[in-house]
Design an enzyme around this catalytic site. Structure first.
Site, PDB file in Angstrom:
ATOM      1  N   HIS A 121      56.826  13.212 143.658  1.00 46.59           N
ATOM      2  CA  HIS A 121      56.150  14.486 143.425  1.00 46.59           C
ATOM      3  C   HIS A 121      55.050  14.622 144.471  1.00 46.59           C
ATOM      4  CE1 HIS A 121      53.456  17.325 141.314  1.00 46.59           C
ATOM      5  NE2 HIS A 121      54.485  17.637 140.544  1.00 46.59           N
ATOM      6  N   ASP A 198      53.744   6.070 139.035  1.00 43.75           N
ATOM      7  CA  ASP A 198      53.541   7.394 138.441  1.00 43.75           C
ATOM      8  C   ASP A 198      54.486   7.510 137.249  1.00 43.75           C
ATOM      9  OD1 ASP A 198      53.685  10.064 137.729  1.00 43.75           O
ATOM     10  OD2 ASP A 198      54.046  10.818 139.753  1.00 43.75           O
ATOM     11  N   GLN A 201      56.799  11.311 134.236  1.00 40.57           N
ATOM     12  CA  GLN A 201      58.093  11.731 133.716  1.00 40.57           C
ATOM     13  C   GLN A 201      58.749  10.673 132.833  1.00 40.57           C
ATOM     14  OE1 GLN A 201      59.398  14.759 134.006  1.00 40.57           O
ATOM     15  NE2 GLN A 201      57.636  15.436 135.197  1.00 40.57           N
ATOM     16  N   LYS A 224      52.968  15.790 128.816  1.00 41.08           N
ATOM     17  CA  LYS A 224      54.391  15.453 128.897  1.00 41.08           C
ATOM     18  C   LYS A 224      54.864  14.757 127.615  1.00 41.08           C
ATOM     19  CE  LYS A 224      54.359  16.287 133.483  1.00 41.08           C
ATOM     20  NZ  LYS A 224      54.998  17.425 134.137  1.00 41.08           N
ATOM     21  N   CYS A 364      57.781  20.747 143.100  1.00 41.73           N
ATOM     22  CA  CYS A 364      56.737  19.925 143.740  1.00 41.73           C
ATOM     23  C   CYS A 364      57.339  18.638 144.313  1.00 41.73           C
ATOM     24  CB  CYS A 364      55.612  19.606 142.769  1.00 41.73           C
ATOM     25  SG  CYS A 364      54.636  21.038 142.294  1.00 41.73           S
TER      26      CYS A 364
END
Length: 406
Positions: A121, A198, A201, A224, A364
Site C-alpha cells: 500500500h 503492515d 488487511q 478494519k 492505493c
C-alpha cells in the site's frame, strides 16, 4: 454455531437501502462495518465517563483511564505481545508506520538499505522513500510474479549486511495475497535487519501471534476490525521502542520539563503525546472482544467459503479476469477483477446504482496496477457478515453492467 443471520442483526447499517435496493456492502478491505455493541460503547463513554486520562484523580478520569488501559491489555492479549507497554495506541496503520520511519531517521546512514515489497500500500512505500531522502539509505523492492505473489528467491538476493529494515504487508489490500511473513522475518533477522509488518488487511481475518512471528514491529487499524476510525496500534519489541526517539513532543510523553532540559516518560507514554482518541481505543477493545466471541477460526472458514463461491460465480462471466493468487492459494477474501474492454470505474458506478458497494481504482497500490498494465480493478472484499445471496446479487449487478457497457 456460526449463525449468519444473528451476526448480521448486530450491524444496523446492513438494514439500510441504497438507491432503493438492499445494501450489499463488499468494500470491507477499505473499512469494515461496526456492530451495535461497539457503537454502544462509544455512546456509553461520552454519556457516562468522558474525561481525560492518566492525569486526573477524580472518578471519571480514573474510570476512563481504567477502560483505556484495559483496551491496551486486550490488544496485548489478542496479538500475544509480551508486554502491554509494547502496544502503542495510534490513529491507525499509517500513523504507526510513520512513527517507526521517523525513529529510524536517527539510526540509518548513507549506504544502508531498506527493503519493501511490490505488493505494498502507498502508506508502506511513501514513508520509506521519505526516510531514504533524509538519510541517504537505498530503497530496494521484492518483485512480484503474475500470480500476485512475492518472488522469494529475489528477496534472498536482496538481503545483505547492508539491509537494516524490511517492510512487508501481511496481506495485500489490492489482491488478497497472504505473504509468507514468518519466512521473511526470519531471513531478515539472519542478516541483522529489523522487520515491520503492515497488518491492516490481516487482522480482520488472521489472529497474528507476534511472539511466535518474532516480528520487531506490527501495525494495524481498528476500523478494519469492526472498530472505529481514527484508532489503531503499533506493536514494537521493548528493546526497539527504547532505541527510537519520541515521534511527537507534548503532554503525557514527558517525565520532567524545564526550559533547560526535558526527560521523556517510559513506554508506552513516550510515543503517546497529547490527549489520545480515548473512546476510539476503548471501542477498539470492544471490537476485539466481539470478533473473538465469534471466533477467528469460524471467521476464516466462513470467509474462505464465500471467497470460493464468489470466485466460481464471477468466473462464469465471459471476459472477466481475476488478479492475484488462485483461490486455492495463499489468499484471503478479496477478489480484484476487470472485464475486458470496460473501465473498472464504470462497473463500480453501475453496480452502486443496484445497491452493491465495491471499490474501484488502484486501491492505493499503484505499482501493482502498473505491473499488470491496467488502470485499476474492481475489488469485492468480503467479511464474515456477508452472504452467498449477496454474492449472487453482485454477479447479477456485474452482468448488468457488462451488458450496458459492452
Amino acid at each position: 454455531m456460526f449463525d449468519i443471520e444473528k451476526i448480521r442483526a448486530d450491524f444496523p447499517i446492513l438494514k439500510r437501502k441504497v438507491n432503493g435496493y438492499p445494501l450489499v456492502y463488499l468494500d470491507n478491505a477499505a473499512t469494515s462495518q461496526t456492530p451495535q455493541l461497539v457503537i454502544d460503547s462509544i455512546v456509553d463513554y461520552y454519556s457516562n465517563y468522558n474525561a481525560n486520562i492518566h492525569r486526573g484523580v477524580h472518578t471519571l478520569s480514573q474510570e476512563a483511564t481504567d477502560a483505556y488501559e484495559q483496551a491496551r491489555q486486550k490488544i496485548r492479549h489478542h496479538f500475544n505481545a509480551e508486554h502491554a507497554h509494547e502496544i502503542i495506541f495510534t490513529s491507525g496503520t499509517t500513523h504507526g508506520i510513520n512513527l517507526v520511519a521517523n525513529g529510524f531517521s536517527s539510526i540509518l546512514k548513507t549506504g544502508d538499505e531498506i527493503i519493501v515489497s511490490a505488493l505494498e500500500h502507498h502508506s508502506n512505500i511513501v514513508p520509506w522513500q521519505m526516510l531514504c531522502e533524509r538519510t541517504g539509505a537505498v530503497l530496494k523492492v521484492i518483485p512480484m510474479n503474475m500470480e500476485g505473489e512475492l518472488i522469494m528467491d529475489a528477496y534472498d538476493n536482496l538481503l545483505s549486511e547492508n539491509t537494516k529494515l524490511v517492510f512487508v504487508n501481511h496481506i495485500s489490500n489490492a489482491l488478497g495475497t497472504i505473504n509468507p511473513i514468518k519466512e521473511i522475518i526470519q531471513k531478515a533477522h539472519d542478516v541483522g535487519a529489523a522487520v515491520l509488518i503492515d497488518g491492516a488487511q490481516a487482522t480482520p481475518h488472521i489472529k497474528a501471534d507476534l511472539q511466535a512471528l518474532d516480528v520487531d514491529f506490527y501495525v494495524a487499524s481498528a476500523h478494519k476490525m469492526c472498530g472505529p476510525t481514527g484508532a489503531g496500534f503499533l506493536y514494537g519489541k521493548e528493546d526497539w521502542l527504547n532505541k527510537l526517539p519520541p515521534y511527537q513532543g507534548g503532554g503525557e510523553m514527558i517525565a520532567e520539563v524545564s526550559f533547560e532540559k526535558t526527560t521523556y516518560a517510559g513506554l508506552p507514554h513516550k510515543f503517546e503525546a497529547g490527549t489520545p482518541n480515548i473512546c476510539g481505543g476503548i471501542a477498539f477493545g470492544i471490537a476485539i472482544d466481539y470478533m473473538n466471541a465469534i471466533g477467528f477460526d469460524n471467521i476464516a472458514n466462513y470467509e474462505n467459503e464465500l471467497l470460493k463461491y464468489a470466485t466460481d460465480k464471477l468466473l462464469e462471466i465471459d471476459g472477466l479476469k481475476i488478479y492475484g493468487p488462485d483461490v486455492s492459494g495463499a489468499k484471503t477474501s478479496v477478489i480484484s477483477f476487470n472485464i475486458e474492454g470496460i473501465h473498472p470505474y464504470d462497473i463500480g458506478s453501475i453496480v452502486d446504482k443496484l445497491g452493491v458497494a465495491v471499490r474501484t481504482g488502484h486501491h492505493c497500490a499503484q505499482p501493482i496496477m502498473d505491473f499488470f498494465k491496467i488502470p485499476g480493478t474492481v475489488r469485492a472484499s468480503f467479511a464474515f457478515y456477508n452472504t452467498k445471496e449477496e454474492v449472487d446479487t453482485l454477479v447479477v449487478a456485474v452482468k448488468r453492467a457488462k451488458g450496458m457497457l459492452s
